[in-house]
Write an enzyme that holds these catalytic residues in place. Structure first.
Site, PDB file in Angstrom:
ATOM      1  N   CYS A 129      -4.263   1.272  -8.221  1.00  0.00           N
ATOM      2  CA  CYS A 129      -5.354   1.501  -7.264  1.00  0.00           C
ATOM      3  C   CYS A 129      -5.217   2.914  -6.688  1.00  0.00           C
ATOM      4  CB  CYS A 129      -5.329   0.444  -6.162  1.00  0.00           C
ATOM      5  SG  CYS A 129      -4.048   0.710  -4.912  1.00  0.00           S
ATOM      6  N   GLU A 174       1.291 -10.511  -1.442  1.00  0.00           N
ATOM      7  CA  GLU A 174       0.147 -10.666  -0.548  1.00  0.00           C
ATOM      8  C   GLU A 174       0.554 -11.452   0.689  1.00  0.00           C
ATOM      9  OE1 GLU A 174      -3.193 -10.825  -4.115  1.00  0.00           O
ATOM     10  OE2 GLU A 174      -2.769 -12.639  -2.964  1.00  0.00           O
ATOM     11  N   CYS A 204      -2.058   3.562  -4.506  1.00  0.00           N
ATOM     12  CA  CYS A 204      -0.836   3.702  -5.306  1.00  0.00           C
ATOM     13  C   CYS A 204      -0.823   5.041  -6.038  1.00  0.00           C
ATOM     14  CB  CYS A 204      -0.709   2.553  -6.301  1.00  0.00           C
ATOM     15  SG  CYS A 204      -0.264   0.999  -5.517  1.00  0.00           S
ATOM     16  N   GLU A 207       3.108  -1.431  -7.714  1.00  0.00           N
ATOM     17  CA  GLU A 207       3.538  -0.047  -7.916  1.00  0.00           C
ATOM     18  C   GLU A 207       4.201   0.512  -6.656  1.00  0.00           C
ATOM     19  OE1 GLU A 207       0.582  -1.493  -8.431  1.00  0.00           O
ATOM     20  OE2 GLU A 207      -0.680  -0.215  -9.668  1.00  0.00           O
ATOM     21  N   ASN A 215       3.368  -7.406  -6.886  1.00  0.00           N
ATOM     22  CA  ASN A 215       2.519  -7.413  -5.701  1.00  0.00           C
ATOM     23  C   ASN A 215       2.906  -8.573  -4.793  1.00  0.00           C
ATOM     24  OD1 ASN A 215       1.381  -9.024  -7.786  1.00  0.00           O
ATOM     25  ND2 ASN A 215      -0.610  -9.028  -6.800  1.00  0.00           N
ATOM     26  N   CYS A 249       0.900  -3.535  -3.268  1.00  0.00           N
ATOM     27  CA  CYS A 249       0.787  -3.557  -4.725  1.00  0.00           C
ATOM     28  C   CYS A 249       2.169  -3.459  -5.373  1.00  0.00           C
ATOM     29  CB  CYS A 249      -0.054  -2.379  -5.200  1.00  0.00           C
ATOM     30  SG  CYS A 249      -1.723  -2.321  -4.537  1.00  0.00           S
TER      31      CYS A 249
HETATM   32 ZN    ZN Z   1      -2.114  -0.259  -5.601  1.00  0.00          ZN
END
Ligand code: ZN
Length: 131
Positions: free
Chosen positions: A86, A44, A89, A55, A42, A53
């Protein structure tokens, strides 16, 4: 590649996460149809909506290399619960491989396995736009 080998790659990828805001580092290892594994972490940013993310980071890298078929993804975070993808994803992964296996890994490397269609049932997909 064994589940454990794929999980270890996801754990390694989490070490590269850039997560100064959430402090929730995630790693993903995506196994392509030919056995190639592409990892992601990930990333940010201060404008949190621009974050991505692990993934999707792995998936987009794989797509950029020309891959379209995927077998499995391992998702790891150093947390007490199994780290699941999430919703965003799940949706993007489902675009390419709704039957893929998703290994959700928690602290210590323990994991559970799902099929993506079980994590995103009755999903909207390419067939809706092609009918
Ligand atoms: Zn995600």
């Amino acid at each position: 590649m064994t589940d454990r080998e794929l999980i270890n790659l996801a754990i390694e990828a989490a070490n590269n996460a850039y997560a100064p805001y959430s402090r929730f580092s995630v790693g993903a290892a995506l196994e392509c149809g030919d056995g190639t594994v592409i990892t992601g972490c990930n990333v940010e940013c201060a404008a949190l909506g621009g974050s991505i993310c692990a993934e999707r980071n792995a998936l987009c890298a794989a797509i950029g290399k020309g891959y379209r078929n995927f077998k499995r993804i391992a998702v790891y975070a150093d947390c007490q619960d199994y780290c699941v993808p999430c919703g965003t994803c799940r949706q993007l992964l489902s675009e390419f491989a709704p039957n893929m296996e998703v290994l959700c890994v928690k602290s210590g490397g323990r994991y559970v396995s799902y099929r993506l269609y079980d994590l995103l049932p009755a999903s909207f997909g390419p067939d809706y736009l092609n009918s």
